[in-house]
Design a protein around this motif. Structure first.
Motif, short mmCIF file in Angstrom:
data_model
loop_
_atom_site.label_atom_id
_atom_site.label_comp_id
_atom_site.label_asym_id
_atom_site.label_seq_id
_atom_site.Cartn_x
_atom_site.Cartn_y
_atom_site.Cartn_z
N SER A 1 0.84 -1.20 0.00
CA SER A 1 0.00 0.00 0.00
C SER A 1 0.87 1.24 0.00
N PRO A 2 0.32 2.42 -0.31
CA PRO A 2 1.10 3.66 -0.24
C PRO A 2 1.68 3.90 1.15
N ARG B 1 -5.27 -4.30 13.95
CA ARG B 1 -6.47 -4.00 13.14
C ARG B 1 -6.21 -2.83 12.20
N LEU B 2 -5.34 -1.91 12.60
CA LEU B 2 -5.01 -0.79 11.72
C LEU B 2 -4.09 -1.22 10.59
N PHE C 1 -4.60 0.05 6.78
CA PHE C 1 -3.58 0.77 6.04
C PHE C 1 -2.72 -0.13 5.16
N GLY C 2 -3.00 -1.42 5.16
CA GLY C 2 -2.27 -2.34 4.30
C GLY C 2 -2.84 -2.37 2.90
N VAL D 1 -4.51 4.55 -2.99
CA VAL D 1 -5.78 4.13 -2.41
C VAL D 1 -6.74 5.30 -2.58
N ARG D 2 -7.83 5.06 -3.31
CA ARG D 2 -8.82 6.11 -3.52
C ARG D 2 -9.98 5.89 -2.55
N ALA D 3 -10.32 6.93 -1.80
CA ALA D 3 -11.35 6.82 -0.78
C ALA D 3 -12.56 7.69 -1.12
N HIS D 4 -13.74 7.14 -0.87
CA HIS D 4 -15.00 7.89 -0.97
C HIS D 4 -15.67 7.82 0.39
#
Length: 222
Positions: A4-5, A21-22, A26-27, A95-98
């Motif tokens: 991941s970034p 869990r984080l 973030f992975g 990672v694109r988030a909405h």
């Protein structure tokens, strides 16, 4: 699996300090999957109504919204992607988030994309990514926030007239994002605060949600 970034822009020891869990959040998201979460924001926006005309401009590109509400249900969807800046540049892992806020006035969606750049982690805000923030990654090994991830902006830039412009540190707003996992409540807690010199807090949201990685049934394997 592609990293991941977040994993690409920091050292393994920092990732190891994250709450387990984080590390999932973030992975890397496996191909053909998305990350989905739902929860409630305790607060969203700013009570300073004199800022709302400025926030309305950012709302056009799905960055921030002119609101001040409490107990706002929301959903988040994270998708693996590749983001390029200019036709000649190689697209970078992203990672694109909405994040969709279910406000009293109707649903509003905030869009951003996180990439790992040569100079660190960068958040490209809005549908077109005209505003970006370079982020410093911090994870405490002990103390009250042990295992939490904190992102602090070190540079804010925008694109105009075909080129990028960095805001001087004396006037640049500062973004502080904290993500931590609450074992007792079995919830992920998030807090984002946008501040500016002299003015103080411009915008914020904070709340809690549950998150899972699931097959992307709409598009299938990417």
């Amino acid at each position: 699996m592609t990293r991941s970034p977040y994993e690409l822009s920091t050292t393994p020891d920092v990732v190891e300090r994250l709450h387990p869990r984080l590390r999932t959040y973030f992975g890397a998201i496996p191909p053909g999957h998305v990350g989905r979460g739902d929860g409630v924001f305790d607060v969203v926006g700013t009570p300073r109504r004199w800022l709302w005309p400025v926030l309305a401009l950012f709302a056009r590109d799905a960055v921030m919204f002119p609101v001040w509400e409490r107990q706002v249900p929301f959903t988040v969807e994270n998708q693996p992607a590749r983001v390029g800046r200019g036709s000649s540049l190689e697209a970078r892992v992203a990672v694109r988030a909405h994040r969709t806020f279910h406000l009293r006035s109707g649903d509003r969606t905030m869009v951003d994309a996180i990439t790992a750049e040569p100079d660190g982690l960068v958040d490209h805000l809005g549908r077109h990514g005209r505003v970006s923030a370079r982020l410093r990654v911090e994870v405490d090994a002990d103390g009250p926030d042990a295992g939490a991830l904190r992102l602090v902006s070190t540079r804010v830039a925008f694109r105009a007239l075909g080129r990028g412009w960095s805001l001087p540190a004396l006037i640049a707003p500062r973004v502080t994002l904290t993500e931590r996992f609450d074992d007792e409540a079995d919830l992920q807690r998030v807090s984002l605060v946008l501040t500016a010199p002299i003015v103080g807090t411009l915008y914020r949201y904070e709340g809690a949600f549950r998150y899972v990685i699931a097959p992307d049934e709409e598009t299938g394997t990417r």
